[in-house]
Write a protein that holds these residues in place. Sequence first.
Motif, PDB file in Angstrom:
ATOM      1  N   ASP A 202       0.841  -1.192   0.000  1.00 46.66           N
ATOM      2  CA  ASP A 202       0.000   0.000   0.000  1.00 46.66           C
ATOM      3  C   ASP A 202       0.876   1.242   0.000  1.00 46.66           C
ATOM      4  O   ASP A 202       1.640   1.493   0.945  1.00 46.66           O
ATOM      5  N   LEU A 203       0.773   2.051  -1.061  1.00 49.13           N
ATOM      6  CA  LEU A 203       1.569   3.262  -1.166  1.00 49.13           C
ATOM      7  C   LEU A 203       0.914   4.459  -0.482  1.00 49.13           C
ATOM      8  O   LEU A 203       1.492   5.551  -0.447  1.00 49.13           O
ATOM      9  N   GLY A 204      -0.291   4.269   0.032  1.00 52.57           N
ATOM     10  CA  GLY A 204      -0.952   5.347   0.756  1.00 52.57           C
ATOM     11  C   GLY A 204      -1.423   6.482  -0.126  1.00 52.57           C
ATOM     12  O   GLY A 204      -1.484   7.635   0.318  1.00 52.57           O
ATOM     13  N   LEU A 205      -1.784   6.182  -1.378  1.00 50.73           N
ATOM     14  CA  LEU A 205      -2.170   7.229  -2.327  1.00 50.73           C
ATOM     15  C   LEU A 205      -3.669   7.289  -2.585  1.00 50.73           C
ATOM     16  O   LEU A 205      -4.139   8.195  -3.284  1.00 50.73           O
ATOM     17  N   SER A 206      -4.405   6.367  -2.034  1.00 49.66           N
ATOM     18  CA  SER A 206      -5.854   6.377  -2.233  1.00 49.66           C
ATOM     19  C   SER A 206      -6.454   7.654  -1.653  1.00 49.66           C
ATOM     20  O   SER A 206      -6.142   8.050  -0.525  1.00 49.66           O
TER      21      SER A 206
END
Length: 265
Positions: free
Chosen positions: A2-6
């Motif tokens: 999870d890149l945390g871009l949502s």
Amino acid sequence: MDLGLSGRTALVTGGSRGIGMAVARRFLREGAAVVICARDAGRLAQASARLIEETGGSVEAVPADVSHEGALDAVVERATERFGGVHILVNNAGRTSGSDPESFDAVDERLIVRDFEEKHLGYLRAARAVRPYMQSQGWGRIVNVTGMAARLAGPISAGARNAAVVHLTRSMAFALGRSGVTVNAVSPGITATERLDDLLGLDAQRRGVSPVQARADMEAQTALGKVVSTDEVADAIVFLCSELASGITGEHLAVSAGRGQGVHY
């Protein structure tokens, strides 16, 4: 991973094809909304439709010429109206070098002026346009796409503009870092974009070899023996925009398949 871009909104200049479009696609697949801009309104509309079809994501396409003062302000205003702000800026607009003569004797001074207006000033203007939103959020990511010519003697205009962008990147990192904004530069090597065949043809014609030989010679200059794909460049850019890269700023990353034997430290 999870890149945390949502839920983030990314603005990608030069987003209608090549590296810019690959970056936009990667953001969309990570759950971010994307605003793309480019000069050619028709190509931009086609890119937007294709991105939506491929990813089902939210895309806003805004025609703009980044070399014109005020153009990026209008793009950011549209992004804010549609998505409520901008969290990420990928500065990618600019000509692909290789088609214009750039030797000491042959380079046209007008090309140098155009390159700095479009890339150096264009990137600066875009960053200034998004700065208020990033600072008010206490979070932001900026990636400036530059090029390997910054490290290679020869191409006068491309080398100068790209070196200037690396300097701009470091300066912006210090100007914005205390506001939670990171700024990095990525230099793609020879990349398999839509224009690669044309550039190979020009190189082959200049040197009196076949396009196949021209590509083989280019690939021989890299440690991996290949040209990089737009997706490989996009993966690096999107990572630098992620939560996982929060400790990286002011840096210059080459995504070039290991082009050249120079040592940079």
